[in-house]
Design a protein around this motif. Structure first.
Motif, PDB file in Angstrom:
ATOM      1  N   LEU A  80       0.812  -1.329  -0.094  1.00 52.44           N
ATOM      2  CA  LEU A  80      -0.017   0.112  -0.108  1.00 52.44           C
ATOM      3  C   LEU A  80       0.962   1.071  -0.029  1.00 52.44           C
ATOM      4  O   LEU A  80       1.939   1.116   0.814  1.00 52.44           O
ATOM      5  N   SER A  81       0.171   2.420  -0.479  1.00 57.94           N
ATOM      6  CA  SER A  81       1.278   3.514  -0.647  1.00 57.94           C
ATOM      7  C   SER A  81       0.991   4.204   0.675  1.00 57.94           C
ATOM      8  O   SER A  81       0.183   3.960   1.513  1.00 57.94           O
ATOM      9  N   GLY A  82       1.863   5.167   0.783  1.00 60.63           N
ATOM     10  CA  GLY A  82       1.854   5.788   2.395  1.00 60.63           C
ATOM     11  C   GLY A  82       3.362   5.876   2.949  1.00 60.63           C
ATOM     12  O   GLY A  82       4.281   5.267   2.334  1.00 60.63           O
ATOM     13  N   GLU A  83       3.335   6.566   3.996  1.00 59.69           N
ATOM     14  CA  GLU A  83       4.720   6.716   4.805  1.00 59.69           C
ATOM     15  C   GLU A  83       5.074   5.237   5.603  1.00 59.69           C
ATOM     16  O   GLU A  83       4.199   4.414   5.682  1.00 59.69           O
ATOM     17  N   ALA A  84       6.262   5.275   5.842  1.00 58.91           N
ATOM     18  CA  ALA A  84       6.937   4.202   6.674  1.00 58.91           C
ATOM     19  C   ALA A  84       6.174   3.898   7.880  1.00 58.91           C
ATOM     20  O   ALA A  84       5.508   4.790   8.408  1.00 58.91           O
ATOM     21  N   PRO A  85       5.781   2.870   8.544  1.00 63.35           N
ATOM     22  CA  PRO A  85       6.315   1.638   7.776  1.00 63.35           C
ATOM     23  C   PRO A  85       5.423   0.989   6.771  1.00 63.35           C
ATOM     24  O   PRO A  85       4.416   1.501   6.694  1.00 63.35           O
ATOM     25  N   GLN A  86       6.132   0.156   5.812  1.00 65.57           N
ATOM     26  CA  GLN A  86       5.409  -0.472   4.792  1.00 65.57           C
ATOM     27  C   GLN A  86       4.214  -1.132   5.427  1.00 65.57           C
ATOM     28  O   GLN A  86       4.400  -2.136   6.182  1.00 65.57           O
ATOM     29  N   HIS A  87       3.066  -1.089   4.573  1.00 65.93           N
ATOM     30  CA  HIS A  87       1.737  -1.890   4.578  1.00 65.93           C
ATOM     31  C   HIS A  87       1.616  -2.737   3.501  1.00 65.93           C
ATOM     32  O   HIS A  87       1.811  -2.248   2.248  1.00 65.93           O
ATOM     33  N   PHE A  88       0.954  -3.788   3.715  1.00 65.01           N
ATOM     34  CA  PHE A  88       0.630  -4.723   2.618  1.00 65.01           C
ATOM     35  C   PHE A  88      -0.571  -5.133   2.712  1.00 65.01           C
ATOM     36  O   PHE A  88      -1.483  -5.132   3.860  1.00 65.01           O
ATOM     37  N   MET A 119      -3.466  -1.774 -10.407  1.00 64.54           N
ATOM     38  CA  MET A 119      -3.177  -0.200 -10.320  1.00 64.54           C
ATOM     39  C   MET A 119      -4.034   0.406  -9.382  1.00 64.54           C
ATOM     40  O   MET A 119      -3.388   1.186  -8.794  1.00 64.54           O
ATOM     41  N   PHE A 120      -5.131  -0.105  -9.080  1.00 64.85           N
ATOM     42  CA  PHE A 120      -5.927   0.651  -8.101  1.00 64.85           C
ATOM     43  C   PHE A 120      -5.608   0.287  -6.706  1.00 64.85           C
ATOM     44  O   PHE A 120      -5.373   0.974  -5.908  1.00 64.85           O
ATOM     45  N   LEU A 121      -5.279  -1.085  -6.600  1.00 60.45           N
ATOM     46  CA  LEU A 121      -5.024  -1.763  -5.041  1.00 60.45           C
ATOM     47  C   LEU A 121      -3.719  -0.864  -4.724  1.00 60.45           C
ATOM     48  O   LEU A 121      -3.421  -0.603  -3.387  1.00 60.45           O
ATOM     49  N   ARG A 122      -2.675  -0.749  -5.552  1.00 62.48           N
ATOM     50  CA  ARG A 122      -1.215  -0.144  -5.184  1.00 62.48           C
ATOM     51  C   ARG A 122      -1.428   1.428  -4.851  1.00 62.48           C
ATOM     52  O   ARG A 122      -0.579   1.796  -4.116  1.00 62.48           O
ATOM     53  N   GLU A 123      -2.583   1.925  -5.301  1.00 63.93           N
ATOM     54  CA  GLU A 123      -2.603   3.277  -4.734  1.00 63.93           C
ATOM     55  C   GLU A 123      -3.065   3.727  -3.519  1.00 63.93           C
ATOM     56  O   GLU A 123      -3.547   4.614  -2.880  1.00 63.93           O
ATOM     57  N   LEU A 124      -3.820   2.578  -2.747  1.00 66.74           N
ATOM     58  CA  LEU A 124      -4.637   2.572  -1.692  1.00 66.74           C
ATOM     59  C   LEU A 124      -3.754   2.957  -0.525  1.00 66.74           C
ATOM     60  O   LEU A 124      -2.458   2.598  -0.570  1.00 66.74           O
ATOM     61  N   ARG A 125      -4.353   3.505   0.524  1.00 64.78           N
ATOM     62  CA  ARG A 125      -3.494   3.777   1.732  1.00 64.78           C
ATOM     63  C   ARG A 125      -4.177   2.873   2.754  1.00 64.78           C
ATOM     64  O   ARG A 125      -5.329   2.319   2.486  1.00 64.78           O
ATOM     65  N   PRO A 126      -3.433   2.544   3.925  1.00 66.07           N
ATOM     66  CA  PRO A 126      -4.197   1.479   4.908  1.00 66.07           C
ATOM     67  C   PRO A 126      -5.320   2.088   5.372  1.00 66.07           C
ATOM     68  O   PRO A 126      -6.303   1.244   5.660  1.00 66.07           O
ATOM     69  N   GLU A 127      -5.374   3.501   5.581  1.00 64.27           N
ATOM     70  CA  GLU A 127      -6.881   3.930   5.834  1.00 64.27           C
ATOM     71  C   GLU A 127      -7.851   3.830   5.140  1.00 64.27           C
ATOM     72  O   GLU A 127      -9.251   3.944   5.287  1.00 64.27           O
TER      73      GLU A 127
END
Length: 166
Positions: A80-88, A119-127
């Motif tokens: 997922l996109s966003g700041e560290a720590p990396q989320h999957f 393409m869509f899922l990789r742009e998501l953030r954890p929230e």
């Protein structure tokens, strides 16, 4: 007999006649209009419930219901996109399709479908995937993307079998 007595008698007779007219209007409503309304209402109720006419059509409609056809997509594992720590995000998705013939079309269009989803899922953030409202938005967007990839649309619903955000 005085003239006053005659006038009193005439007034009483007039009152009795007007009372009969008022009573006759009430009698008309109570004994004719009200039973007619009750009978009409009962007739409409019986017809709408299917007891009178249309019973065979309702039975045929129940037989015409087709069983749903499901198509499993490969598992998705994206960061997922966003700041560290990396989320999957790990997702298992099943598609409900119109018929068995649609599965052949999905097989043929699978690279396009997977690309649209990735393409869509990789742009998501954890929230973005938190809570039922977030998952509903993800579901709607995936449905929109798959319907754009396959024309005419053959997917009627997207079902999540597993969603894990880590």
């Amino acid at each position: 007999m005085s003239s006053n007595d005659v006038d009193d008698t005439d007034e009483e007779a007039g009152d009795a006649a007007s009372a009969k007219r008022k009573l006759s209007g009430k009698v008309l409503v109570l004994y004719i209009a009200l039973p007619l309304l009750v009978l009409i209402g009962a007739g409409v109720g019986v017809y709408m419930s299917g007891l009178l006419g249309g019973g065979e059509d309702a039975h045929e409609e129940k037989q015409a219901v087709v069983e749903p056809v499901f198509y499993d997509l490969p598992d998705f594992l994206v960061n997922l996109s966003g700041e560290a720590p990396q989320h999957f995000l790990k997702m298992k998705v099943t598609l409900q399709i119109t018929d068995a013939e649609a599965a052949k079309r999905l097989d043929a269009e699978m690279p396009r479908i997977l690309d649209a989803f990735q393409m869509f899922l990789r742009e998501l953030r954890p929230e973005d995937v938190q809570g039922s409202a977030g998952m509903l938005r993800v579901k709607e967007e995936l449905m929109r993307r798959i319907n754009l990839a396959i024309r005419p649309p053959v997917v009627t619903d997207i079902l999540f079998r597993e969603v894990i955000v880590q």
